[in-house]
Enzyme design. Structure first.
Site, PDB file in Angstrom:
ATOM      1  N   ASN A  56      -4.923  -4.234   9.953  1.00 10.25           N
ATOM      2  CA  ASN A  56      -5.531  -3.405   8.920  1.00 10.25           C
ATOM      3  C   ASN A  56      -6.207  -4.289   7.878  1.00 10.25           C
ATOM      4  OD1 ASN A  56      -4.403  -3.067   5.936  1.00 10.25           O
ATOM      5  ND2 ASN A  56      -2.667  -3.718   7.221  1.00 10.25           N
ATOM      6  N   ARG A  57      -7.269  -3.769   7.326  1.00 15.07           N
ATOM      7  CA  ARG A  57      -7.917  -4.371   6.162  1.00 15.07           C
ATOM      8  C   ARG A  57      -8.234  -3.237   5.172  1.00 15.07           C
ATOM      9  NH1 ARG A  57     -11.749  -5.640  10.418  1.00 15.07           N
ATOM     10  NH2 ARG A  57     -13.527  -4.184  10.473  1.00 15.07           N
ATOM     11  N   ASN A  98       4.884  -9.602   4.371  1.00 11.70           N
ATOM     12  CA  ASN A  98       3.764  -8.698   4.589  1.00 11.70           C
ATOM     13  C   ASN A  98       3.091  -9.039   5.931  1.00 11.70           C
ATOM     14  OD1 ASN A  98       1.550  -6.879   4.077  1.00 11.70           O
ATOM     15  ND2 ASN A  98       1.812  -7.220   1.888  1.00 11.70           N
ATOM     16  N   PHE A 145      -5.865  -1.800  -0.369  1.00 14.66           N
ATOM     17  CA  PHE A 145      -5.208  -1.048  -1.456  1.00 14.66           C
ATOM     18  C   PHE A 145      -5.968   0.235  -1.785  1.00 14.66           C
ATOM     19  CE2 PHE A 145      -2.973  -4.877  -3.740  1.00 14.66           C
ATOM     20  CZ  PHE A 145      -2.083  -4.977  -2.689  1.00 14.66           C
ATOM     21  N   SER A 157       4.798  -0.328  11.063  1.00 10.65           N
ATOM     22  CA  SER A 157       3.848  -0.355  12.175  1.00 10.65           C
ATOM     23  C   SER A 157       4.413   0.241  13.459  1.00 10.65           C
ATOM     24  CB  SER A 157       3.369  -1.780  12.438  1.00 10.65           C
ATOM     25  OG  SER A 157       2.603  -2.269  11.358  1.00 10.65           O
ATOM     26  N   SER A 201      -0.720  -9.061   0.019  1.00 10.84           N
ATOM     27  CA  SER A 201      -1.716  -8.451   0.891  1.00 10.84           C
ATOM     28  C   SER A 201      -2.879  -9.417   1.113  1.00 10.84           C
ATOM     29  CB  SER A 201      -2.253  -7.155   0.283  1.00 10.84           C
ATOM     30  OG  SER A 201      -3.374  -6.687   1.019  1.00 10.84           O
ATOM     31  N   ASN A 245       3.704  -6.575  -5.311  1.00 11.76           N
ATOM     32  CA  ASN A 245       3.071  -6.975  -4.055  1.00 11.76           C
ATOM     33  C   ASN A 245       1.945  -7.963  -4.320  1.00 11.76           C
ATOM     34  OD1 ASN A 245       1.948  -7.210  -1.536  1.00 11.76           O
ATOM     35  ND2 ASN A 245       1.340  -5.082  -1.328  1.00 11.76           N
ATOM     36  N   ASN A 250      -5.802  -8.465   2.050  1.00 13.96           N
ATOM     37  CA  ASN A 250      -7.024  -7.663   2.086  1.00 13.96           C
ATOM     38  C   ASN A 250      -7.665  -7.436   0.720  1.00 13.96           C
ATOM     39  OD1 ASN A 250      -6.849  -7.294   4.929  1.00 13.96           O
ATOM     40  ND2 ASN A 250      -5.228  -5.793   4.570  1.00 13.96           N
ATOM     41  N   THR A 251      -7.095  -8.027  -0.326  1.00 11.13           N
ATOM     42  CA  THR A 251      -7.720  -8.065  -1.643  1.00 11.13           C
ATOM     43  C   THR A 251      -8.024  -9.525  -1.948  1.00 11.13           C
ATOM     44  OG1 THR A 251      -6.549  -6.105  -2.446  1.00 11.13           O
ATOM     45  CG2 THR A 251      -7.426  -7.608  -4.105  1.00 11.13           C
ATOM     46  N   PHE A 309       2.683   3.026   4.479  1.00 16.94           N
ATOM     47  CA  PHE A 309       2.630   4.318   5.158  1.00 16.94           C
ATOM     48  C   PHE A 309       2.258   5.420   4.175  1.00 16.94           C
ATOM     49  CE2 PHE A 309       4.712   8.329   6.316  1.00 16.94           C
ATOM     50  CZ  PHE A 309       4.120   8.559   7.546  1.00 16.94           C
ATOM     51  N   ASP A 310       2.910   5.446   3.035  1.00 17.98           N
ATOM     52  CA  ASP A 310       2.698   6.511   2.050  1.00 17.98           C
ATOM     53  C   ASP A 310       2.180   5.887   0.764  1.00 17.98           C
ATOM     54  OD1 ASP A 310       2.700   8.845   0.611  1.00 17.98           O
ATOM     55  OD2 ASP A 310       4.855   9.191   0.714  1.00 17.98           O
ATOM     56  N   ALA A 344       6.265  -0.118   2.529  1.00 21.21           N
ATOM     57  CA  ALA A 344       5.051   0.328   1.847  1.00 21.21           C
ATOM     58  C   ALA A 344       3.872   0.278   2.809  1.00 21.21           C
ATOM     59  CB  ALA A 344       4.792  -0.540   0.630  1.00 21.21           C
ATOM     60  N   GLY A 391       3.296  -5.567  13.290  1.00 20.49           N
ATOM     61  CA  GLY A 391       3.841  -5.107  14.564  1.00 20.49           C
ATOM     62  C   GLY A 391       4.579  -6.213  15.290  1.00 20.49           C
ATOM     63  N   LYS A 433       7.208  -9.227  -3.184  1.00 18.64           N
ATOM     64  CA  LYS A 433       6.848  -9.207  -1.766  1.00 18.64           C
ATOM     65  C   LYS A 433       5.916 -10.360  -1.459  1.00 18.64           C
ATOM     66  CE  LYS A 433       5.525  -6.155   2.020  1.00 18.64           C
ATOM     67  NZ  LYS A 433       5.301  -4.759   2.429  1.00 18.64           N
TER      68      LYS A 433
END
Length: 350
Positions: free
Chosen positions: A112-113, A240, A116, A313, A174, A171, A176-177, A65-66, A63, A262, A209
């Site tokens: 990345n940040r 993640n 969502f 990545s 993450s 998920n 970033n939330t 990428f798209d 998840a 990565g 996840k």
């Protein structure tokens, strides 16, 4: 001719998020998507024990990428054994301010940040319905940043995608939330999985996840909840992105806020995967993610307990043709160790 042949190097000349957006647009236009089916490797076929998911190969698209399920049919042509789209939230949201995506080229990594960013469930489900690929398609669901009830957001997401996805991923990992990873705490996770379990369909595999930034106590707590209120789950995706910043990072953007993915994530995420595998003892399916960039990485995760693996990545640097290369390398590694099937190698290093 593949998207790689059309110019991954040219796309990489763009700023990171613009490069990603351009790639999605090219794939939506079917530009560079392989015309011939990917190479078949019968030795790589695997059926995940608890979920029953039957995969032509263990290498999946992670998840991220798209996010909006725009191009799963196109991506299914590149040798992936399964595709996962999302993360999708009930309502559309813009995500965090730009810039929010950074290449760490010297480290073969990404920070990345994004937060969502996605077009919401209605758009996502419409795209799910249009999927015409031949490999299993998963839907990764999350919660809106400004939600008053994040558990209800997950239930809403699960109910919306259940009829159209082959599996669902919850998920909660993450970074970033704000506050989202708090759902990994024991009491919060019990409440989440109790609510989601009541909303789940018995025939639909569901994965949880988790983050790589877990200590031994947190791993034990999660496993206890998964065996209790979460016993209905099919398995876990480990893991993640990480908030850690290894001292080995060389890139100028190494101190950017956000989740690191990565190559530097390969070791830590595999250690956490192995810890879950030892604790769960084969009771749940495990999908290994984090840091995979070649067949040896994928094989290491399989031997650490993963029934299947995912990456994203590494495509930033290698393009989508990497999936087929990893498959070919896996075949050679399995044969070199005398395994007749991929399933025989699962957990052999534990």
């Amino acid at each position: 001719m593949s998207l790689t042949d059309l110019g991954v190097a040219a796309v990489k000349m763009l700023p990171p998020e613009a490069a990603h957006t351009t790639t999605i647009r090219l794939l939506k236009a079917r530009l560079g998507v392989p015309l011939n089916p990917p190479t078949s490797h019968p030795v790589l076929a695997v059926k995940l024990p608890k979920s029953g998911l039957a995969l032509s190969g263990p290498v999946g698209l992670a998840a991220g990428f798209d996010k909006n399920c725009d191009v799963p049919t196109a991506m299914s042509k590149y040798g992936f054994g399964f595709i996962e789209c999302g993360t999708v939230t009930p309502r559309p949201q813009c995500g965090n301010p730009k810039p929010r995506l950074f290449r760490l080229s010297e480290d073969r990594a990404v920070i990345n940040r994004m937060g969502f960013n996605n077009a919401g469930l209605d758009n996502f489900v419409s795209n799910l319905k249009a999927y015409a690929g031949s490999v299993p398609l998963g839907a990764n669901v999350g919660a809106n940043k400004d939600s008053d009830n994040r558990i209800a957001d997950y239930v809403t997401g699960m109910e919306a995608v259940a009829s159209h996805a082959d599996y669902i991923t919850i998920n909660i990992s993450s970074p970033n939330t704000p506050g989202l990873r708090g759902l990994q705490d024991k009491a919060s996770l019990e409440a989440l999985l109790t609510a989601c379990g009541a909303a789940s369909r018995d025939d639909k595999p569901v994965f949880l996840k988790v983050a790589p930034d877990l200590d031994a106590e947190a791993i034990r707590d999660i496993c206890q909840v998964v065996r209790g209120p979460g016993a209905w789950l099919s398995g876990l995706i480990v893991s993640n992105t990480t908030l850690a910043r290894p001292d080995t990072l060389k890139s100028a953007d190494r101190d950017q806020a956000g989740g690191l993915s990565g190559a530097p994530l390969m070791g830590p995420s595999t250690e956490v995967l192995a810890a879950f595998a030892r604790e769960l003892k084969g009771e749940f399916d495990l999908i290994g993610a984090g840091g995979i960039s070649n067949g040896a990485d994928a094989y290491r995760k399989i031997r650490a307990g993963a029934h299947a693996v995912q990456f994203y990545s590494a495509m930033v640097y290698e393009g989508p043709g990497l999936a087929e290369r990893i498959n070919a390398e896996l075949v050679r590694l399995l044969q070199a160790d005398g395994f007749m099937s991929l399933a025989e190698a699962v957990g052999k290093d534990l």
